[in-house]
Design a protein around this motif. Structure first.
Motif, short mmCIF file in Angstrom:
data_model
loop_
_atom_site.label_atom_id
_atom_site.label_comp_id
_atom_site.label_asym_id
_atom_site.label_seq_id
_atom_site.Cartn_x
_atom_site.Cartn_y
_atom_site.Cartn_z
N LYS A 7 0.88 -1.19 -0.04
CA LYS A 7 0.03 0.10 -0.01
C LYS A 7 0.86 1.28 -0.14
N ARG A 8 0.53 2.09 -0.94
CA ARG A 8 1.47 3.33 -1.14
C ARG A 8 0.83 4.36 -0.39
N SER A 9 1.67 5.26 0.59
CA SER A 9 1.35 6.29 1.12
C SER A 9 1.46 7.62 0.35
N ASN A 10 0.46 8.43 0.69
CA ASN A 10 0.73 10.03 -0.09
C ASN A 10 1.54 10.62 0.83
N GLU A 11 2.23 10.29 1.81
CA GLU A 11 3.06 11.08 3.03
C GLU A 11 4.21 11.55 2.44
N TRP A 15 5.66 15.25 3.49
CA TRP A 15 6.81 15.05 4.18
C TRP A 15 8.02 16.04 3.58
N HIS A 76 0.68 21.48 7.48
CA HIS A 76 1.09 19.90 7.86
C HIS A 76 1.33 19.92 9.38
N HIS A 80 -1.57 17.76 11.49
CA HIS A 80 -1.35 16.55 12.48
C HIS A 80 -1.40 17.25 13.93
N GLY A 93 -6.98 15.63 5.24
CA GLY A 93 -5.58 15.90 4.27
C GLY A 93 -6.01 16.79 3.08
#
Length: 114
Positions: A7-11, A15, A76, A80, A93
């Motif tokens: 699973k790919r993250s969009n983080e 970041w 960001h 968070h 997000g």
């Protein structure tokens, strides 16, 4: 054979923008405060020099960097921070990073129009 894609993250891109904003804030803001907050009001730096610098391509890049990246870092942190406080927005997000993207586009065209 069972092929499982991780699973790919969009983080990572977020970041990247966050860390760029924090770094630029830490390096450039003290210099900007010195120039714009102390030297300019005391008359030690002429306004014409600052305006001339802002009209060069390098000056435009500096303006873009010190305005766009810190916004991404701030949004960001807000996103968070609210998550840490258990305040969840639907599609938070998309809201915070979408506002940062919209701000980036507006600033880009404003600086190019200089």
């Amino acid at each position: 054979m069972n092929k499982q894609d991780p699973k790919r993250s969009n983080e990572p891109p977020v970041w990247l923008m966050f860390s760029a904003g924090g770094t630029i804030s830490a390096i450039c803001f003290p210099v900007l405060l010195l120039i714009l907050g102390v030297l300019l009001p005391l008359g030690l730096v002429p306004v014409e020099n600052i305006v001339a610098f802002a009209h060069t391509w390098f000056g435009k890049l500096v303006i873009l960097a010190v305005t766009i990246f810190p916004m991404w870092a701030g949004m960001h942190r807000v996103h968070h921070g609210l998550h840490d406080l258990k305040i969840h927005f639907p599609a938070g997000g998309w809201v915070f990073y979408g506002l940062s993207a919209l701000y980036s586009v507006i600033v880009f065209f404003a600086v190019i129009a200089l």
